[in-house]
Design a protein around this motif. Structure first.
Motif, short mmCIF file in Angstrom:
data_model
loop_
_atom_site.label_atom_id
_atom_site.label_comp_id
_atom_site.label_asym_id
_atom_site.label_seq_id
_atom_site.Cartn_x
_atom_site.Cartn_y
_atom_site.Cartn_z
N PRO A 142 47.79 38.45 40.34
CA PRO A 142 48.66 37.85 41.22
C PRO A 142 47.83 36.64 41.92
O PRO A 142 48.68 35.63 42.37
CB PRO A 142 49.11 38.60 42.34
N LYS A 143 46.37 36.65 41.83
CA LYS A 143 45.88 35.66 42.35
C LYS A 143 46.00 34.16 41.65
O LYS A 143 45.96 34.04 40.58
CB LYS A 143 44.23 35.91 42.38
N GLY A 144 46.14 33.14 42.84
CA GLY A 144 46.48 31.75 42.10
C GLY A 144 47.91 31.56 41.60
O GLY A 144 48.16 30.36 41.27
N CYS A 186 32.54 43.68 55.78
CA CYS A 186 33.66 43.69 54.96
C CYS A 186 33.38 42.76 53.84
O CYS A 186 32.23 42.04 53.86
CB CYS A 186 35.01 43.16 55.46
N SER A 187 34.13 42.92 52.64
CA SER A 187 33.59 42.14 51.31
C SER A 187 34.94 41.71 50.56
O SER A 187 35.84 42.28 50.83
CB SER A 187 32.70 42.73 50.46
N ASP A 188 34.83 40.75 49.68
CA ASP A 188 36.04 40.71 48.69
C ASP A 188 35.24 40.41 47.17
O ASP A 188 34.13 40.91 47.10
CB ASP A 188 36.84 39.45 49.03
N GLY A 191 51.14 60.18 38.72
CA GLY A 191 50.94 59.10 37.78
C GLY A 191 50.23 57.92 38.38
O GLY A 191 49.99 57.64 39.38
N LYS A 192 50.30 56.83 37.43
CA LYS A 192 49.70 55.62 37.86
C LYS A 192 50.10 54.45 36.99
O LYS A 192 50.35 54.96 35.67
CB LYS A 192 48.12 55.53 37.94
N GLY A 193 50.08 53.36 37.24
CA GLY A 193 50.51 52.18 36.40
C GLY A 193 49.93 50.83 36.81
O GLY A 193 49.13 50.81 37.71
N ASN A 248 44.12 45.99 51.83
CA ASN A 248 45.13 47.10 52.70
C ASN A 248 44.17 47.84 53.25
O ASN A 248 44.24 48.10 54.40
CB ASN A 248 46.01 47.49 51.86
N VAL A 249 43.34 48.66 52.35
CA VAL A 249 42.66 50.08 52.83
C VAL A 249 41.79 49.55 53.84
O VAL A 249 41.46 50.02 54.93
CB VAL A 249 42.13 50.70 51.73
N ALA A 250 40.86 48.62 53.50
CA ALA A 250 39.64 48.08 54.27
C ALA A 250 40.29 47.48 55.58
O ALA A 250 39.60 48.00 56.85
CB ALA A 250 38.86 47.02 53.54
P1 NDP Z 1 43.95 45.61 47.80
O1 NDP Z 1 44.19 44.49 46.47
O2 NDP Z 1 44.58 45.16 49.04
O3 NDP Z 1 42.36 44.91 48.28
C1 NDP Z 1 41.39 45.16 47.36
C2 NDP Z 1 39.93 44.64 47.93
O4 NDP Z 1 38.67 44.80 47.29
C3 NDP Z 1 40.14 43.00 48.07
O5 NDP Z 1 39.28 42.58 49.20
C4 NDP Z 1 39.40 42.64 46.75
O6 NDP Z 1 38.86 41.36 46.94
C5 NDP Z 1 38.46 43.61 46.38
N1 NDP Z 1 38.31 43.97 45.09
C6 NDP Z 1 38.94 44.16 44.22
N2 NDP Z 1 38.54 44.14 42.97
C7 NDP Z 1 37.11 43.92 43.19
C8 NDP Z 1 36.13 44.20 42.28
N3 NDP Z 1 36.08 44.16 40.83
N4 NDP Z 1 35.01 43.81 43.00
C9 NDP Z 1 34.65 43.42 44.30
N5 NDP Z 1 35.61 43.52 44.96
C10 NDP Z 1 36.89 43.70 44.38
O7 NDP Z 1 43.57 46.90 47.41
P2 NDP Z 1 43.82 48.32 48.25
O8 NDP Z 1 43.16 47.90 49.55
O9 NDP Z 1 45.26 48.71 48.37
O10 NDP Z 1 43.06 49.32 47.51
C11 NDP Z 1 41.65 49.32 47.44
C12 NDP Z 1 41.16 50.47 46.78
O11 NDP Z 1 41.84 51.38 47.43
C13 NDP Z 1 41.57 50.74 45.29
O12 NDP Z 1 40.50 51.43 44.51
C14 NDP Z 1 43.00 51.37 45.37
O13 NDP Z 1 43.07 52.30 44.02
C15 NDP Z 1 42.48 52.28 46.54
N6 NDP Z 1 43.76 53.15 47.25
C16 NDP Z 1 44.63 52.08 47.75
C17 NDP Z 1 45.69 52.97 48.20
C18 NDP Z 1 46.65 51.93 49.13
O14 NDP Z 1 47.55 52.58 49.82
N7 NDP Z 1 46.75 50.73 49.06
C19 NDP Z 1 45.87 54.16 48.42
C20 NDP Z 1 44.71 55.09 47.99
C21 NDP Z 1 43.61 54.28 47.17
P3 NDP Z 1 39.76 40.02 46.72
O15 NDP Z 1 40.33 39.85 48.14
O16 NDP Z 1 38.82 38.83 46.32
O17 NDP Z 1 40.96 40.14 45.75
#
Ligand code: NDP
Length: 444
Positions: A133-135, A259-261, A125-127, A240-242
């Motif tokens: 939440p930013k800002g 790394c990137s955001d 599932g997913k939701g 979180n993942v990165a």
């Molecule tokens: P976070 O919100 O912790 O981090 C997401 C990161 O990606 C942030 O650095 C964010 O930048 C950047 N980001 C988000 N949207 C965009 C975009 N449209 N363009 C460029 N950069 C973007 O999320 P998670 O690390 O938890 O999740 C990352 C990915 O991993 C997602 O696809 C998620 O579905 C997947 N995933 C996560 C799991 C988990 O346990 N957390 C498990 C399995 C998969 P900024 O800092 O500017 O917001």
């Protein structure tokens, strides 16, 4: 027309304006041709694929809340309960302005196969919501989370549907949602995962997706005669993942240089300083410019660009469709050996194909990022037992799960004559278990 093509065409026709969902269905069903074509009539008679691509239940609801100025804001909430053949629905909640039904459906569909691959009893599932939440102040985030949970609480439960974090939903949001669920239902149960350690969370859950990604990559490299020590790794994302992928890669002796955001990226040839990155992103919730300002060796660039940096291993860990065909060409030209997805569907279909046909080992997210949901399932087990396991115990179970996933997808690919094609391997291995459970449970 083959049964697979019929169902892909139906999905496109019946779900207009949901390109990410079309993309996910196409990727999965294309690789299932090897299985379906052999027994097409039986699958068609049972409408097995139609049942697989249509969620069991889709919830869309209004989320009103009051901001700090006293203004009422209205967001849309979603929960797609996709498939419960092998266990309660399980999958995260995404809070991001880009969220819509199509994105939640693509994520829910992928989750069905991912959860199956973990070997644990969890459905998909997913939701989430288009709330950003930013800002927002903590009070605004709490107001949103309480309103969101007020509606969602009617449809979830420890044995029904157990949501978790995803983009924009971290420990803070899970805490507010858990508090509201408990208050409404008067039940203290493992209804959410990713909880804080003081109220039922699991050690190693925070690290699990990133660590799990590296455990799988390490096993794959080992099986191809390579080790992690000395490898150059590029990572996208800074969430979180990165963060935990970078940390584990460095613990394994690799050097992570990017790394990137969502606004820019860092090149740090000395290797990313994880503690500094955590301070900037987890504590201050700030931009990466702050990382560059605090570290001499780091250069900050606006926009996107990490895939242009030469590397041995690339780990896309930000979001969907962030590694495009030109990026794939660049990676191949630079001699990249492996790409493993930390995010969900970060690589486009044409980029995936290009990497595979040019000899790059490619692991899809449903296998390589499954460590997060697997550890969530371990959190559910601990909640049911009313016990907490040590970090080492959870981490060692996670390692075993990821190593098993690698061998399962590798074996499934070999069984169908597609050795080394981990997309095919992951989809078939995930599918076989779900379908066997669906068949056993009749037409439901
Ligand atoms: P976070 O919100 O912790 O981090 C997401 C990161 O990606 C942030 O650095 C964010 O930048 C950047 N980001 C988000 N949207 C965009 C975009 N449209 N363009 C460029 N950069 C973007 O999320 P998670 O690390 O938890 O999740 C990352 C990915 O991993 C997602 O696809 C998620 O579905 C997947 N995933 C996560 C799991 C988990 O346990 N957390 C498990 C399995 C998969 P900024 O800092 O500017 O917001």
């Amino acid at each position: 027309m083959s049964y697979v093509d019929e169902v892909i065409a139906q999905v496109i026709e019946k779900n207009p304006s949901q390109p990410e969902f079309h993309q996910a269905v196409k990727e999965v069903l294309d690789s299932l041709r090897l299985v379906i074509d052999q027994n097409e009539d039986a699958y068609r008679k049972d409408a097995l694929l139609e049942r697989l691509v249509n969620p069991e239940r889709q919830l869309i609801f209004r989320v009103p809340w009051v901001d700090d100025k006293g203004q009422v804001q209205v967001n849309t909430g979603y929960r797609v309960q996709f498939n419960s053949a092998i266990g309660p629905y399980k999958g995260g909640l995404r809070l991001h302005p880009s969220v819509n039904l199509g994105i939640i459906k693509f994520l829910g569909f992928e989750q069905v196969f991912k959860n199956s691959l973990t070997g644990l009893p969890i459905g998909g599932g997913k939701g989430g919501s288009d709330f950003d939440p930013k800002g927002k102040s903590d009070r605004e985030v709490m107001a949103f989370c309480q309103s969101f949970m007020t509606e969602l609480s009617k449809y979830i439960g420890a044995d029904t549907d157990v949501p978790a974090g995803d983009i924009g939903t971290g420990a803070r949001e899970i805490g507010y949602m858990f508090g509201q669920y408990k208050r409404l239902q008067n039940r203290y149960e493992g209804v959410l995962t990713g909880k804080g350690l003081s109220y039922g969370g699991s050690l190693a859950r925070t690290e699990a997706t990133g660590y799990g990604l590296l455990y799988l990559v390490q096993e794959m490299m080992k099986c191809h005669g390579e080790e992690m020590t000395g490898k150059t790794v590029v990572v996208s994302g800074a969430g979180n993942v990165a963060i935990y992928a970078i940390q584990k890669a460095q613990q394994m002796g690799a050097k992570v240089v990017t790394c990137s955001d969502s606004t820019g990226w860092i090149y740090d040839p000395e290797g990313i300083d994880v503690e500094l990155l955590q301070e900037v992103k987890e504590v201050k919730r700030a931009r990466l410019t702050e990382y560059a300002a605090a570290r001499e060796s780091a250069v900050y660039h606006e926009g996107r660009g990490v895939w242009a940096i030469p590397c041995d291993i690339a780990l896309p860990c930000a979001t969907q469709n962030e590694l495009l065909i030109d990026d794939a060409k660049q990676l191949v030209a630079n001699g990249c050996k492996a790409v493993a997805e930390g995010a969900n569907m970060p690589t486009t279909l044409d980029a995936t194909e290009y990497l595979q046909t040019n000899g790059v080992l490619f692991v899809p997210g449903k296998a390589s990022n499954a460590g997060g949901v697997a550890t969530s399932a371990l959190e559910m087990t601990q909640n049911s037992e009313r016990l907490s396991w040590s970090f080492e115990e959870v981490d060692s179970k996670l390692q075993n799960i990821m190593i098993n996933i690698y061998h399962n997808i590798d074996n499934a690919a070999k069984k169908y004559g597609k050795e080394g094609n981990y997309v095919v391997g992951a989809n078939i291995a995930g599918f076989e278990k779900v379908v066997s459970a669906m068949n056993a449970q009749g037409i439901v």
